[in-house]
Design an enzyme around this catalytic site. Structure first.
Site, PDB file in Angstrom:
ATOM      1  N   LEU A  21      -0.567   4.511   0.228  1.00 22.41           N
ATOM      2  CA  LEU A  21      -1.312   5.708   0.625  1.00 22.41           C
ATOM      3  C   LEU A  21      -0.507   6.572   1.596  1.00 22.41           C
ATOM      4  O   LEU A  21       0.331   6.076   2.342  1.00 22.41           O
ATOM      5  CB  LEU A  21      -2.653   5.313   1.244  1.00 22.41           C
ATOM      6  CG  LEU A  21      -2.684   4.389   2.474  1.00 22.41           C
ATOM      7  CD1 LEU A  21      -2.325   5.103   3.751  1.00 22.41           C
ATOM      8  CD2 LEU A  21      -4.057   3.770   2.581  1.00 22.41           C
TER       9      LEU A  21
ATOM     10  N   GLU B 111       0.840  -1.195   0.000  1.00 26.68           N
ATOM     11  CA  GLU B 111       0.000   0.000   0.000  1.00 26.68           C
ATOM     12  C   GLU B 111       0.880   1.252   0.000  1.00 26.68           C
ATOM     13  O   GLU B 111       1.855   1.328   0.731  1.00 26.68           O
ATOM     14  CB  GLU B 111      -0.901  -0.026   1.245  1.00 26.68           C
ATOM     15  CG  GLU B 111      -1.877   1.102   1.325  1.00 26.68           C
ATOM     16  CD  GLU B 111      -2.682   1.282   0.050  1.00 26.68           C
ATOM     17  OE1 GLU B 111      -3.390   0.348  -0.346  1.00 26.68           O
ATOM     18  OE2 GLU B 111      -2.582   2.363  -0.564  1.00 26.68           O
TER      19      GLU B 111
ATOM     20  N   CYS C 108       5.983   5.046   8.998  1.00 24.61           N
ATOM     21  CA  CYS C 108       6.527   4.243   7.896  1.00 24.61           C
ATOM     22  C   CYS C 108       7.999   4.507   7.592  1.00 24.61           C
ATOM     23  O   CYS C 108       8.816   3.584   7.669  1.00 24.61           O
ATOM     24  CB  CYS C 108       5.700   4.466   6.635  1.00 24.61           C
ATOM     25  SG  CYS C 108       4.040   3.783   6.785  1.00 24.61           S
TER      26      CYS C 108
ATOM     27  N   ALA D 274      13.092  20.762   2.954  1.00 21.67           N
ATOM     28  CA  ALA D 274      13.886  20.656   4.184  1.00 21.67           C
ATOM     29  C   ALA D 274      12.943  20.846   5.369  1.00 21.67           C
ATOM     30  O   ALA D 274      11.891  21.463   5.240  1.00 21.67           O
ATOM     31  CB  ALA D 274      14.961  21.723   4.191  1.00 21.67           C
TER      32      ALA D 274
END
Ligand code: NAD
Length: 440
Positions: free
Chosen positions: A151, A149, A261, A253
């Site tokens: 997303l 996935e 994740c 930055a």
């Protein structure tokens, strides 16, 4: 099609509601009974734009159901998706306990041929290794597929319903056909499905996150250099991003990357390199640069006060790891809070959505203010960590009037240095041409 989704976190719930929206009959299952009870009433357990409406609409339409029983969800389903968490262990490797438990539970619940799909982000080889776990608990036939996935939290519903691509790792034609049917509704404007081997799909997910993180760490290093040499990262970004081989997306930055994740996936990828004897120097450097970057704002604030932060009151805007989410997993704000508190500073924070999660995690370690300006009131410095829209154009005169010393630290380069200084505040960004905050 009849679809089962195991895990109702960001990925499982968005996918479940999304597949229901595409016309499938979806049952989502989770171990967390309170979460399931709430979902049955249409209550989404975290903040994600558009998700509550999508869940409620599909609940009402009877296409979306929730249960704590894997047997109820998986029995009769053509596709069973694994969307449980894969957190990092202390050595950086992915903890697959929940994935393995789910594979066994799916095995026990099968009532006929089913495609078992990993949507969780898992190390290369995981899907193959699930086969014996499922097979140990069933006599029914099944096929495995990987469908990582992509997303983005904060824009997850849109990403799910209009994906840039749908990756399918599978070699069984029945699995490929089932996934093509599952995603038919998002393919109307073109076939975005890429079919590859299980291992390629698993690696492509990690590679994508590693590339995104590398771009961020690279820009953070350039921003440090900008500050050292008096250049402006916004101008450097424009010059860099105009090159079509580079592109301007995701080149900002800031206070370092975080979230549920990127940090964990880079660590898992690095661990995979170590276990296979492949040196992943770029991945290691990206992680190292990020650790340094997460300390930068705190170091700048300390330098501004001559290293004496004890008793200083710091207002902090933004706790979530990015705008439009209440997810604070590995958020840069948490590292900054720990750093400032260790130096004796006292923090009052505000976030439009993440204060309940922050309260649960931090307890009384930080005071939480009812609104942004209350967090800044009487503060010696104010730092922006998450660029929520409502925090992007502050009333600098109001800050000047209510803060004890109006020292502004803009961790996202979204405030106007000129306007801030014109109002009598000092301003420091990340790579905007000066290490110290200049008083205007
Ligand atoms: P999450 O932590 O938000 O949710 C996981 C859910 O799974 C929880 O509700 C938990 O109770 C449930 N669960 C755990 N074990 C279970 C079991 N045995 N049976 C049933 N339910 C169980 O996780 P998430 O953020 O949705 O991430 C899930 C996976 O997707 C991870 O591998 C992650 O890396 C990946 N991913 C996440 C995102 C993201 O933006 N969050 C994006 C892409 C991929």
């Amino acid at each position: 099609m009849q679809i089962a989704i195991v895990g109702t976190g960001y990925v499982g719930l968005v996918s479940g509601a999304g597949f229901a929206e595409l016309g499938h009959d979806v049952t989502c299952v989770d171990l967390d009974a309170a979460r399931i009870q709430g979902l049955c009433r249409g209550e989404v357990p975290f903040y994600e734009p558009q998700l509550a409406a999508l869940v409620q609409k599909n609940l009402r339409a009877g296409r979306l159901q929730f249960t704590t029983s894997a047997a109820d969800a998986v029995g009769g389903a053509q596709i069973a998706c694994i969307a449980v968490g894969t957190p990092a262990r202390t050595d950086g490797t992915a903890d697959l306990t929940a994935v393995h438990a789910t594979a066994r539970a799916i095995g026990r619940a099968l009532t006929g041929f089913t495609v078992v799909v990993t949507k969780s982000t898992v190390p290369v080889g995981t899907a193959e290794a699930l086969a014996p776990l499922v097979a140990a608990h069933t006599t029914h036939p099944f096929a495995l597929a990987s469908n990582p996935e992509f997303l983005k939290e904060g824009d997850a519903v849109h990403d799910f319903l209009e994906p840039a691509r749908v990756l399918v790792g599978a070699d069984d034609p029945r699995a490929i056909a089932a996934l093509r049917e599952l995603y038919r509704g998002v393919m109307l404007t073109g076939d975005r499905m890429q079919v590859m081997s299980l291992r390629s799909a698993e690696l492509a997910k990690y590679a994508a996150n590693a590339m995104l993180a590398t771009r961020i760490s690279f820009m953070n290093e350039m921003a440090r250099l900008c500050d050292a040499v008096g250049a402006d990262i916004d101008a450097v970004r424009a010059g860099l991003g105009a090159d079509p081989r580079i592109g301007s997306q995701g080149l900002f930055a800031g206070p370092g990357f975080g979230g549920s994740c990127l940090p964990k996936d880079l660590r898992a990828l690095h661990a995979l390199g170590e276990s296979t004897g492949v040196e992943l120097g770029v991945v290691a450097a990206t992680l190292r640069a990020n650790e340094a970057q997460k300390r930068l704002l705190g170091e700048r604030i300390a330098a501004h006060f001559g290293g004496a932060l004890a008793g200083k009151r710091i207002g902090l805007w933004g706790l979530a790891f990015k705008p439009e989410t209440d997810d604070i997993r590995d958020a840069p704000a948490l590292a900054l809070i720990a750093q400032l508190r260790a130096a004796g500073a006292v923090i009052t924070a505000y976030d439009p959505a993440a204060m309940p999660s922050a309260r649960a995690l931090l307890g009384d370690a930080v005071a939480l203010a009812p609104d942004a300006y209350a967090a800044a009131e009487g503060a010696d410095a104010l730092v922006l960590v998450t660029e929520w829209r409502e925090l992007r154009r502050p009333d600098y005169a109001r800050l000047r009037a209510t803060m004890r010393t109006p020292a502004l630290f803009d961790g996202r380069n979204v405030w106007s240095p000129d306007d801030a200084r014109a109002a009598g505040c000092s301003y420091a960004g990340v790579g905007r041409g000066g290490q110290a905050a200049h008083t205007g």
